[in-house]
Design a protein around this motif. Structure first.
Motif, short mmCIF file in Angstrom:
data_model
loop_
_atom_site.label_atom_id
_atom_site.label_comp_id
_atom_site.label_asym_id
_atom_site.label_seq_id
_atom_site.Cartn_x
_atom_site.Cartn_y
_atom_site.Cartn_z
N VAL A 165 37.76 46.22 44.96
CA VAL A 165 37.86 44.76 44.86
C VAL A 165 38.84 44.40 43.76
CG1 VAL A 165 36.63 42.61 44.42
CG2 VAL A 165 35.49 44.46 45.67
N GLY A 166 39.82 43.59 44.11
CA GLY A 166 40.83 43.18 43.13
C GLY A 166 40.81 41.70 42.86
N SER A 167 41.46 40.91 43.73
CA SER A 167 41.68 39.50 43.45
C SER A 167 40.40 38.69 43.32
CB SER A 167 42.58 38.88 44.52
OG SER A 167 42.00 39.01 45.81
N ALA A 168 39.33 39.08 44.00
CA ALA A 168 38.07 38.34 43.88
C ALA A 168 37.57 38.34 42.44
CB ALA A 168 37.01 38.95 44.79
N VAL A 169 38.03 39.34 41.66
CA VAL A 169 37.64 39.43 40.25
C VAL A 169 38.80 39.11 39.33
CG1 VAL A 169 36.80 40.98 38.43
CG2 VAL A 169 35.83 41.12 40.74
N ASN A 170 39.95 39.77 39.53
CA ASN A 170 41.01 39.66 38.53
C ASN A 170 41.74 38.32 38.54
OD1 ASN A 170 43.18 39.84 40.50
ND2 ASN A 170 42.96 42.07 40.50
N LYS A 171 41.51 37.50 39.57
CA LYS A 171 42.12 36.17 39.59
C LYS A 171 41.30 35.14 38.83
CE LYS A 171 45.63 37.42 42.11
NZ LYS A 171 46.95 37.60 41.47
N LEU A 172 40.08 35.50 38.43
CA LEU A 172 39.24 34.58 37.66
C LEU A 172 39.75 34.52 36.23
CD1 LEU A 172 35.75 35.73 39.01
CD2 LEU A 172 37.08 33.73 39.73
N ASN A 173 39.60 33.38 35.61
CA ASN A 173 40.15 33.20 34.27
C ASN A 173 39.14 33.46 33.16
OD1 ASN A 173 42.75 32.38 35.13
ND2 ASN A 173 41.98 30.32 35.56
N ILE A 232 36.01 45.25 31.21
CA ILE A 232 34.69 44.88 30.69
C ILE A 232 33.81 44.34 31.81
CG2 ILE A 232 33.50 43.22 29.21
CD1 ILE A 232 35.91 43.59 27.25
N ALA A 233 34.40 43.54 32.70
CA ALA A 233 33.64 43.01 33.84
C ALA A 233 33.13 44.14 34.72
CB ALA A 233 34.50 42.04 34.65
N ALA A 234 33.97 45.14 34.95
CA ALA A 234 33.55 46.30 35.75
C ALA A 234 32.40 47.03 35.08
CB ALA A 234 34.73 47.24 35.96
N GLU A 235 32.53 47.25 33.79
CA GLU A 235 31.50 47.96 33.02
C GLU A 235 30.19 47.18 33.01
OE1 GLU A 235 29.72 50.64 30.25
OE2 GLU A 235 31.74 50.87 31.02
N LYS A 236 30.26 45.89 32.68
CA LYS A 236 29.05 45.08 32.52
C LYS A 236 28.45 44.64 33.85
CE LYS A 236 29.20 45.01 28.00
NZ LYS A 236 28.13 45.63 27.18
N ALA A 259 32.66 34.86 34.13
CA ALA A 259 32.69 34.67 35.58
C ALA A 259 33.05 35.97 36.29
CB ALA A 259 33.70 33.58 35.94
N MET A 260 33.93 36.76 35.69
CA MET A 260 34.28 38.06 36.26
C MET A 260 33.07 38.97 36.31
SD MET A 260 37.95 39.04 34.52
CE MET A 260 39.44 38.10 34.81
N ILE A 261 32.32 39.02 35.23
CA ILE A 261 31.12 39.87 35.19
C ILE A 261 30.14 39.43 36.27
CG2 ILE A 261 29.09 40.51 33.82
CD1 ILE A 261 30.88 40.21 31.31
N ALA A 262 29.95 38.12 36.39
CA ALA A 262 29.02 37.60 37.39
C ALA A 262 29.47 37.98 38.80
CB ALA A 262 28.91 36.08 37.25
N GLU A 263 30.78 37.93 39.06
CA GLU A 263 31.29 38.26 40.39
C GLU A 263 31.11 39.75 40.69
OE1 GLU A 263 32.89 37.65 44.14
OE2 GLU A 263 32.23 36.18 42.62
N VAL A 264 31.43 40.59 39.70
CA VAL A 264 31.23 42.03 39.91
C VAL A 264 29.75 42.32 40.17
CG1 VAL A 264 31.37 44.32 38.85
CG2 VAL A 264 33.23 42.67 38.52
N LYS A 265 28.89 41.69 39.41
CA LYS A 265 27.45 41.91 39.58
C LYS A 265 26.99 41.48 40.96
CE LYS A 265 22.96 41.00 37.47
NZ LYS A 265 22.21 40.26 36.42
#
Length: 313
Positions: free
Chosen positions: A276-284, A97-101, A288-294
């Motif tokens: 990009v993996g851990s910069a996103v998937n390590k977030l809980n 969802i983070a990747a999509e959004k 926050a994941m969406i914001a990082e991907v963005k």
């Protein structure tokens, strides 16, 4: 098992100073892929869904190779990686969802048929599955995966196993034989010397591989904090992307240890995209994941749309 038989002839080299490596050699008896699956079956990896984020999603994904490679050809690919061992559907859902959004162009998940079907209900992005077992790709592709990745070796490094150039080439050839039309990405192990990484990339291109992926950041140890540390951490994979992109004509994806600070450097170095993996998937937190991907997408100049409060409910 068919998978064990296929992998049994692959002699994986043990990493130096590993006390466990001898029991992990593939001589038809021990198989790190099976070991991961046994861990999952034993409860080490959750495969059930207890809850799902209630985001609006899309389910119509591109299916042709050209549509999958389009963003690479335009040098603007951003692949978000959930992890080869991540079979927890809640966590995978958050990453997808983070990747999509967030504005990513691709998403990379563990190689499992049901996980692919699940992800297809959450995104219209091309779905890549990662494994070192060519036969495992079959059911995932039949389920709807549009791209396969030989790589994400981190879990094997942690078990004291590394892959030689010959072994990676064999995996690529086996995958091309089993799935000749699928988009194939292959990671060049960072434990090889840089000249050997370049040589392997050239050989993989000759085998018909579509994308070369670099790695290296996870195991570098930055000596500086902050931005200097982020740049230092990304140095191995940036160096590989620079060298390999000048030796092959196929797209190079720079991955491992990247952030919004260093992702643009990957494109400057010659990469056609970043993983990009851990910069996103390590977030809980999925928000926050969406914001990082963005943030990463914007650093690459990719179009992003603001995430509405309604979508986050």
């Amino acid at each position: 098992m068919a998978h064990a038989a296929a992998m049994g002839s692959l002699a994986i080299q043990s990493c130096p100073n590993s006390e466990r490596s001898s029991s992990l050699l593939l001589h038809g008896k021990a198989n790190p892929v099976l070991r991961l699956r046994q861990a999952a079956a034993g409860g080490g990896l959750r495969r059930t869904v207890n809850r799902r984020p209630s985001f609006s999603t899309r389910a119509s994904a591109p299916t042709t190779k050209e549509s999958v490679l389009k963003d690479f050809r335009e040098r603007k690919a951003l692949k978000i990686i959930s992890g080869l061992q991540n079979f927890d559907k809640d966590k995978v859902a958050s990453v997808v969802i983070a990747a999509e959004k967030g504005g990513a162009t691709h998403v990379d998940i563990a190689c499992e048929e049901e996980l692919v079907k699940f992800a297809l209900g959450l995104t219209s992005l091309p779905i890549c599955v990662s494994s070192v077992d060519p036969l495992a790709f079959l059911s995932a592709v039949e389920a709807g995966a549009q791209m396969v990745e030989i790589g994400n070796y981190d879990s094997f490094y942690e078990m004291g196993i590394k892959f030689s150039s010959e072994q990676v080439l064999k995996l690529a050839r086996d995958t091309k034989r089993i799935l000749p039309s699928i988009t194939l990405s292959v990671t060049v192990p960072h434990m090889l010397s840089l000249p050997d990484q370049v040589k392997l990339a050239e050989l993989l291109e000759q085998e018909g591989v579509d994308i070369i992926q670099t790695e290296g950041g996870k195991y570098s140890s930055p000596s500086k904090p902050g931005i200097l540390g982020l740049i230092e951490k990304a140095t191995p994979t940036l160096a590989a992307a620079y060298s390999i992109s000048r030796a092959v004509k196929i797209p190079v994806m720079c991955s491992s240890g990247l952030s919004a600070v260093t992702a643009p450097m990957a494109l400057t170095a010659g990469a056609a995209g970043v993983g990009v993996g851990s910069a996103v998937n390590k977030l809980n937190d999925v928000v926050a994941m969406i914001a990082e991907v963005k943030t990463i997408a914007e650093s690459l100049g990719l179009p992003t749309s603001s995430v509405s409060q309604r979508a986050l409910k």
